[in-house]
Design an enzyme around this catalytic site. Structure first.
Site, PDB file in Angstrom:
ATOM      1  CE1 TYR A  30      -3.854  -2.497   0.146  1.00  0.00           C
ATOM      2  CE2 TYR A  30      -2.580  -2.865   2.140  1.00  0.00           C
ATOM      3  CZ  TYR A  30      -3.638  -3.359   1.292  1.00  0.00           C
ATOM      4  OH  TYR A  30      -4.405  -4.441   1.028  1.00  0.00           O
ATOM      5  CG  HIS A 107      -9.590  -0.890  -4.892  1.00  0.00           C
ATOM      6  ND1 HIS A 107     -10.382  -1.091  -3.559  1.00  0.00           N
ATOM      7  CD2 HIS A 107     -10.660  -1.155  -6.419  1.00  0.00           C
ATOM      8  CE1 HIS A 107     -11.449  -1.993  -4.307  1.00  0.00           C
ATOM      9  NE2 HIS A 107     -12.058  -1.570  -5.607  1.00  0.00           N
TER      10      HIS A 107
END
Length: 151
Positions: A30, A107
């Site tokens: 991430y 996302h």
């Protein structure tokens, strides 16, 4: 409500469960940017278009749904990263239809390159755009997209 007034309405940026841990949880997936960094990026992107955002994050499905309901008549579009709810939540999908404004699903990681259970989204079918795998830059693209569709 005039079309012009609608464009002045803020863009609602919603982040779902665990996104408050951004920058600390699995940075190899991430990245190291935090949720505050994401909100700042969204804000500055909107400002380039003369627009504003309202940013919210919750680990609770019901809170996200309440904000989505409130967006009816008060927001010009929704940028949403539903986190893990993407793959499980029918009620989130149902809620996102209520405000009758464009929804962009975002996302950070490419969900399609990950576990099989992450390949299906309940949100994608009602979103105008789906952005995945661009890191936090995807939020900039998402805000740009809402601005383009509501200019």
């Amino acid at each position: 409500m005039t079309h012009g007034h609608h464009n002045a309405l803020p863009i609602l940026v919603l982040n779902g469960p665990n996104l408050n841990m951004l920058g600390t949880r699995q940075p190899e997936v991430y990245g190291t940017e935090t949720l505050d960094d994401v909100v700042a990026l969204c804000r500055e992107t909107a400002e380039r278009h003369g627009r504003t955002i309202r940013a919210e994050q919750s680990n609770h499905e019901g809170a996200l749904i309440d904000w989505i309901h409130e967006a009816r008549g008060t927001a010009s579009g929704i940028v949403i990263n539903p986190g893990g709810l993407t793959h499980t939540s029918v009620v989130l999908r149902d809620a996102l239809v209520v405000p009758e404004i464009p929804v962009v699903e975002i996302h950070i990681s490419n969900v399609h390159a990950r576990e099989e259970f992450r390949h299906h989204s309940f949100v994608s079918g009602i979103a105008v755009s789906v952005i995945a795998g661009c890191g936090v830059r995807g939020y900039r693209y998402a805000v740009d997209e809402i601005c383009a569709r509501t200019s």
